[in-house]
Design a protein around this motif. Structure first.
Motif, PDB file in Angstrom:
ATOM      1  N   PHE A 266       0.836  -1.205   0.000  1.00 24.64           N
ATOM      2  CA  PHE A 266       0.000   0.000   0.000  1.00 24.64           C
ATOM      3  C   PHE A 266       0.872   1.257   0.000  1.00 24.64           C
ATOM      4  O   PHE A 266       0.572   2.227  -0.689  1.00 24.64           O
ATOM      5  N   ARG A 267       1.958   1.238   0.778  1.00 27.24           N
ATOM      6  CA  ARG A 267       2.826   2.409   0.858  1.00 27.24           C
ATOM      7  C   ARG A 267       3.469   2.710  -0.488  1.00 27.24           C
ATOM      8  O   ARG A 267       3.546   3.871  -0.901  1.00 27.24           O
ATOM      9  N   GLN A 268       3.923   1.672  -1.192  1.00 28.14           N
ATOM     10  CA  GLN A 268       4.552   1.887  -2.501  1.00 28.14           C
ATOM     11  C   GLN A 268       3.581   2.528  -3.485  1.00 28.14           C
ATOM     12  O   GLN A 268       3.899   3.527  -4.143  1.00 28.14           O
ATOM     13  N   TYR A 269       2.387   1.964  -3.573  1.00 28.93           N
ATOM     14  CA  TYR A 269       1.430   2.463  -4.555  1.00 28.93           C
ATOM     15  C   TYR A 269       0.865   3.831  -4.155  1.00 28.93           C
ATOM     16  O   TYR A 269       0.689   4.701  -5.011  1.00 28.93           O
ATOM     17  N   SER A 270       0.557   4.017  -2.876  1.00 26.75           N
ATOM     18  CA  SER A 270      -0.005   5.305  -2.450  1.00 26.75           C
ATOM     19  C   SER A 270       1.008   6.429  -2.647  1.00 26.75           C
ATOM     20  O   SER A 270       0.641   7.540  -3.083  1.00 26.75           O
ATOM     21  N   CYS A 271       2.303   6.175  -2.377  1.00 27.08           N
ATOM     22  CA  CYS A 271       3.316   7.216  -2.582  1.00 27.08           C
ATOM     23  C   CYS A 271       3.521   7.507  -4.063  1.00 27.08           C
ATOM     24  O   CYS A 271       3.772   8.663  -4.451  1.00 27.08           O
ATOM     25  N   ALA A 272       3.447   6.481  -4.880  1.00 26.07           N
ATOM     26  CA  ALA A 272       3.579   6.694  -6.322  1.00 26.07           C
ATOM     27  C   ALA A 272       2.440   7.576  -6.834  1.00 26.07           C
ATOM     28  O   ALA A 272       2.661   8.525  -7.610  1.00 26.07           O
ATOM     29  N   TRP A 273       1.227   7.286  -6.395  1.00 28.27           N
ATOM     30  CA  TRP A 273       0.101   8.076  -6.858  1.00 28.27           C
ATOM     31  C   TRP A 273       0.023   9.431  -6.165  1.00 28.27           C
ATOM     32  O   TRP A 273      -0.537  10.383  -6.716  1.00 28.27           O
ATOM     33  N   CYS A 274       0.590   9.547  -4.959  1.00 28.87           N
ATOM     34  CA  CYS A 274       0.731  10.872  -4.348  1.00 28.87           C
ATOM     35  C   CYS A 274       1.588  11.762  -5.245  1.00 28.87           C
ATOM     36  O   CYS A 274       1.261  12.926  -5.486  1.00 28.87           O
ATOM     37  N   PHE A 275       2.695  11.208  -5.735  1.00 32.85           N
ATOM     38  CA  PHE A 275       3.561  11.959  -6.636  1.00 32.85           C
ATOM     39  C   PHE A 275       2.803  12.342  -7.903  1.00 32.85           C
ATOM     40  O   PHE A 275       2.919  13.468  -8.402  1.00 32.85           O
ATOM     41  N   ARG A 276       2.025  11.421  -8.401  1.00 29.27           N
ATOM     42  CA  ARG A 276       1.261  11.664  -9.626  1.00 29.27           C
ATOM     43  C   ARG A 276       0.230  12.773  -9.426  1.00 29.27           C
ATOM     44  O   ARG A 276       0.098  13.669 -10.276  1.00 29.27           O
TER      45      ARG A 276
END
Length: 536
Positions: A42-52
């Motif tokens: 969850f942390r990997q994907y949420s941070c990636a989409w936070c950047f997006r």
């Protein structure tokens, strides 16, 4: 063959059943992409989409979610940069990502990741509400949303890590009747900063108007001894002082904190996001003086109610009220400040946390309800007197006048602002402006009614004006007399100079002696000359 198929499919069915049960029980974290197997995923994907979502305009990032971990591509300095991992807890990964960002942008991204991580923890810790048909908890990329019933709308404060966003504005997300969230959260209320600036300036203008009225009203009450020795005037002084200090704190907060956040392009250099001691102290004082206004309104209502119900035994001293009016709000505000400092010491306490605000809001609401009871009983007493003297002219008019006069003094109009319509609902902006006007003009109205339109105050001011005029007239008469005496002395001096009662000594040269004293004296118009031989 049958047994082989059963043995093959049974583990798959059991695993999917347990997965569904974990989803229902809230054992998995969920983002807008779906459920994630563990917190790290969850942390990997949420941070990636936070950047997006945070930098979608500046860096135009692309997220590839097809692999085991998301890969982010951005355009930077004319080239494309690739990030294989977006785990912000990994210091090397964080350093690589923040190397292409400014310091403020790095704080924005990590703050969004931290919010997502807290959302995951909340999803795992809070029991699921509702049924399987309700919309489940989810992280949408900026905000965390709890479970919602079908056909309802949920509201969330705008995220502070975005430029121009303030906690007074709310985004909303709709749960459809089929139990599915609408795909996108509506963040339009967050980006309309012009409307917020308009509300800020309306509040600022009303606060300044109240200050302009409160300051001279306090000076008038303190100037005249015949006024300040009265108990009710002393209560007015304390109430007016609480209004004045509240408006000062509101002006400082709106200009130094809210307006700074709305207009600054660097998010984490604003006063709100720096979360300094001065900002939290200002937040504490803002809460304290707001509570003081409610306490002193209650003191006003209690005192007047006691006078009306038992007019022959008025309170002899106000010391208890003085202590209660300033100390009771201090206790509730201090308790709230301690709990916020220990449990959630972020963003200058602008966000509500676990309903801690009821520590000081509950006494405020209680004081309003007690004042409503006092006002109702006062009206009952007035109506009873009207029935005792039915033929007395003007009784009804006086009762109605007393009601309208006591409404701003007791704060009854603040019932209108107890329930806040969400800003995203229809009529929310209009309600916000009206509530701001009501909140910031109370000091103006009470100073006008109980000072500038008060008969005793007007008579004292007129008396001072008459005394001033009489002093100026006596001063001018004394000046005229002095001028006349001065002119008389000067005229006598001028007449003597022309030969009337005047003595002169002149030294003139003579032939026989070096000098001769010539004395002349004017007596009845004749001149006497004494020569060197005494000849006349």
């Amino acid at each position: 063959m049958y047994w082989i198929a059963v043995l093959t499919l049974t583990p798959m069915i059991v695993s999917y059943t347990w997965a569904d049960l974990d989803i229902y029980r809230g054992k998995l974290c969920r983002s807008h992409l779906g459920y994630h197997e563990n917190v790290q995923d969850f942390r990997q994907y949420s941070c990636a989409w936070c950047f997006r979502f945070v930098f979608h305009l500046k860096y135009r990032p692309l997220v590839n979610s097809t692999g085991p971990t998301p890969v982010v591509y951005i355009f930077h300095n004319g080239g494309r940069v690739r990030f294989e991992s977006m785990d912000f807890r990994n210091q090397s990964v964080k350093a690589d990502v923040c190397d292409v960002l400014t310091s403020d942008e790095c704080h924005q991204w990590t703050s969004c990741c931290e919010s997502a991580e807290r959302c995951c923890q909340r999803q795992l810790s809070v029991e699921k509400k509702g049924t399987n048909s309700s919309c489940g908890r989810v992280w949408d990329g900026w905000l965390c949303w709890d479970d919602a019933e079908p056909g309802t709308r949920s509201y969330g404060s705008c995220p502070l890590f975005m430029p121009f966003f303030t906690p007074s504005r709310q985004a909303f997300r709709t749960c459809q009747t089929n139990g599915e969230w609408i795909t996108r959260t509506d963040y339009n209320p967050c980006i309309k900063k012009e409307e917020l600036e308009t509300t800020l300036f309306i509040g600022l203008g009303c606060s300044i108007a109240s200050l302009v009225a409160l300051v001279p009203a306090l000076l008038i009450f303190l100037k005249y001894r015949s006024l300040r020795k009265q108990h009710r005037i002393r209560l007015h002084i304390n109430l007016f002082l609480s209004f004045l200090l509240k408006e000062v704190m509101d002006i400082l907060w709106d200009m130094l904190v809210t307006y700074d956040k709305v207009t600054s392009t660097t998010v984490f250099e604003t006063t709100l996001m720096q979360n300094g001691v001065g900002c939290k102290l200002l937040s504490f004082l803002k809460i304290y003086f707001k509570c003081c206004t409610y306490t002193w309104m209650f003191c006003e209502g209690f005192y007047l109610h006691r006078l009306m119900s038992n007019a022959f035994s008025p309170p002899r001293s106000l010391k208890v009220m003085y202590v209660f009016g300033w100390a009771a709000p201090l206790l509730s505000s201090t308790l709230y400040g301690i709990l916020r400092g220990v449990l959630n010491n972020e963003s200058c306490w602008t966000f509500s946390y676990e309903r801690l605000e009821w520590i000081f809001d509950a006494p405020n609401v209680l004081f309003l309800f007690l004042n409503l009871v006092f006002l109702s009983n006062i009206l009952r007493i007035l109506l009873t007197q009207m029935q005792t003297h039915p033929n007395e002219p003007g009784n009804f008019r006086r009762a109605v006048k007393a009601t309208f006069i006591l409404i701003p003094l007791f704060g009854i109009h603040r019932f209108f602002t107890l329930y806040r319509i969400p800003i995203s609902q229809e009529g929310g902006h209009e309600y916000e402006k009206v509530s701001v006007i009501i909140s910031h003009t109370q000091g103006l109205f009470v100073s006008m009614i109980f000072c500038f339109l008060n008969g005793e105050v007007i008579s004292n001011i007129k008396r001072s004006i008459r005394h001033g005029r009489s002093r100026s007239l006596s001063t001018s008469k004394r000046l005229n007399q002095t001028d006349q005496q001065t002119l008389s002395i000067r005229s006598e001096y001028d007449v003597g100079k022309n030969g009337d009662q005047c003595y002169k000594s002149l030294i003139v040269p003579t032939e026989g002696k070096d000098e001769m004293e010539l004395k002349e004296k004017s007596t009845n118009g004749s001149l006497l000359h004494n020569g060197p031989h005494g000849e006349t």
